[in-house]
Design an enzyme around this catalytic site. Structure first.
Site, PDB file in Angstrom:
ATOM      1  N   GLY A  87       0.814  -1.261   0.049  1.00 52.69           N
ATOM      2  CA  GLY A  87       0.024   0.049   0.053  1.00 52.69           C
ATOM      3  C   GLY A  87       0.726   1.366  -0.142  1.00 52.69           C
ATOM      4  CB  SER A  88      -0.024   4.759   0.768  1.00 53.77           C
ATOM      5  OG  SER A  88      -0.474   4.688   2.261  1.00 53.77           O
ATOM      6  CB  ALA A  89       5.089   6.026   1.836  1.00 59.29           C
ATOM      7  N   GLY A 121       2.406   2.082   5.324  1.00 65.03           N
ATOM      8  CA  GLY A 121       3.558   1.312   5.872  1.00 65.03           C
ATOM      9  C   GLY A 121       4.444   2.063   6.831  1.00 65.03           C
ATOM     10  CD  GLU A 133       5.108  -6.025  -2.223  1.00 64.22           C
ATOM     11  OE1 GLU A 133       4.607  -5.796  -3.554  1.00 64.22           O
ATOM     12  OE2 GLU A 133       5.034  -7.209  -2.067  1.00 64.22           O
ATOM     13  CB  CYS A 156       3.787   0.816  -6.115  1.00 65.60           C
ATOM     14  SG  CYS A 156       4.144  -0.964  -6.708  1.00 65.60           S
TER      15      CYS A 156
END
Length: 482
Positions: free
Chosen positions: A206-208, A211, A229, A263
């Site tokens: 997913g998104s930073a 994460g 990821e 991504c």
């Protein structure tokens, strides 16, 4: 607060699925009870279950693809490629498990044996994204199950129908229901999974932002394996080449496949001044020809929708913010219907923006940045906190050798798009793109941990140094207990 979730089709706004938010505690308790039995199955037996799953995917390929297309808004042709990737993941994961986590015999003393084997972690929480709602979580689930883990999968709240269908196919393959389960919910369900004491590992795509939140939450709990990821602000660098048309196609594929919702999509085209007047018009002309339509349109479109109206609104706002701060519009990003998230490809020249925002704009918007030479191009490519994918177009072998050496990314390509990575290779990045636990072929690494053993069939041991010749006998004093 309602305990009902509803999913709608981006292309039409119609309801596609309705279900209840799951009980995380109850589901994890069932998973914890199932973990020992699944781990005790032989690896060969677990692999056989996965091959049955691949057969179920093949059997249901068309309805599966149609569901993906409806719930994500991506074209049917692309949804079919995602289903194919789900099926192919099984044999790739079996090969990876044998190569990355196989058993080994080691040297040992005293005529004994020594070995290296791997054990599963236990209960793995898989948190999936919406852009590839079947393929990407499946890339965690299949390796985890092969290794002997049980899985609780939380799909994105934007694609719950696909997540439920994926888990149903595992059950159709006779994988025990408590061994792989789906739990529906939003951010709160994800937080509950991550922090739960019964969870032994968290596998996230997913998104930073998401994460980093997981990483921060588990920073004080090293007992849990965490694989992240995340996204990328990926550069595609354009050097000299006579193949302008091919270069333009490569850039278009990098920036606008899946409506830019990959991504690994190219967010920045870094182009030499000497190539600008050739490549930018070629890319622009090709982008103007891309068909944008609903998933089942005839002829099939290149792009469908972005995931929802919220995402479309954010992208339009980002486009307008960049152009108001100095970016020059090359190809306007447009939205014909404010009630539906269809966006046309947008291209802007952001060279004049002194401090370009280092963000992942997850959609069909490409920023062009002019540079004077290769040194400046590499510096601009690395001008990001992310580090997932980078691609060089044009140049000579020596240029790519340097680019490969200096580009800070987990995927570095030459004359190929930034996206479309092979599942037979590791997939992951550095910086805000990942935590050095690449997925795809290397997923086996975080799905099992190594255990070294030194073994004898009977105890045999001796002490060769540091012993006295005799044991001195001492008499206890009669007064010792007084």
């Amino acid at each position: 607060m309602s305990d009902v979730m509803i999913s709608t089709e981006p292309a039409t706004g119609n309801e596609i699925w309705r279900g209840k938010i799951g009980d995380v505690d109850e589901i994890l308790e069932r998973a914890a009870k199932a973990r020992t039995g699944w781990a005790r199955e032989s690896a060969a037996r677990r692999m056989e279950f996965m091959r049955r799953f691949a057969n179920e995917v093949l059997k249901h390929a068309e309805p599966f693809a149609e569901l993906i297309a409806r719930e994500t808004g991506k074209p049917l042709w692309e949804a079919r490629t995602e289903v194919e990737a789900v099926k192919n993941k099984v044999e790739i994961s079996i090969s990876a498990y044998a190569e990355r986590t196989g058993q080994k015999k080691l040297d040992s003393a005293l005529q004994g044996s020594a070995a290296l084997r791997h054990k599963p972690h236990g209960v793995m929480a898989v948190l999936g994204p919406y852009n590839f709602p079947a393929h990407l979580p499946n890339g965690h689930i299949v390796p985890a199950l092969i290794a002997g883990n049980v899985v609780v999968f939380k799909p994105s709240e934007k694609t719950p129908a696909v997540g439920e269908f994926l888990v149903k196919l595992f059950h159709e393959a006779q994988v025990p229901e408590d061994v792989v389960q789906v739990v529906h919910g939003g951010a709160e369900a994800g937080k509950a999974l991550v922090a739960h004491p019964l969870v032994n590992g968290v596998l996230f795509t997913g998104s930073a932002r998401g994460g980093i939140a997981i990483n921060r939450k588990l920073a004080s709990d090293p007992s849990k394996i965490v694989a992240l990821e995340m996204g990328g602000n990926n550069p595609i660098v354009m050097l000299e080449t006579p193949k302008i048309e091919d270069a333009a196609v490569t850039i278009i594929q990098s920036a606008f496949t899946t409506a830019g919702q990959r991504c690994t999509a190219a967010r920045r085209l870094v182009v030499l001044d000497s190539m600008y007047d050739e490549i930018v018009p070629a890319v622009t002309n090709l982008a103007q020809r891309l068909l944008v339509d609903e998933p089942f349109a005839d002829p099939q479109p290149f792009m469908g929708t972005v995931i929802d109206n919220e995402a479309a609104d954010m992208l339009i706002q980002s486009y307008e913010a960049l152009t108001s701060h100095g970016a020059e519009t090359i190809l306007e990003m447009t939205r014909k219907d404010d009630s539906l998230p269809f966006l046309t490809p947008g291209i802007i020249d952001s060279t004049a923006i002194a401090e370009r925002p280092d963000v992942e704009l997850f959609g069909p918007l490409l920023q062009v940045i002019r540079v004077k030479d290769f040194d400046e191009a590499i510096a601009e490519a690395n001008n990001t906190r992310y580090g997932l994918s980078a691609s060089l177009v044009g140049g000579k072998p020596a240029d790519f050798e340097r680019f490969w050496s200096e580009a800070r990314a987990g995927i570095v390509n030459w004359n190929r798009p930034t996206n479309g990575a092979s599942s037979a290779a590791p997939f992951g990045g550095i910086g805000l793109s990942g935590n050095h636990r690449p997925a795809a072929y290397y997923a086996a690494d975080y799905c099992a941990y190594p255990v070294a053993s030194s073994e004898l069939d009977q105890p045999r041991a001796s002490i060769g140094v540091g012993l006295a010749d005799t044991v001195k006998k001492t008499r206890k004093s009669k007064d010792a207990h007084k």
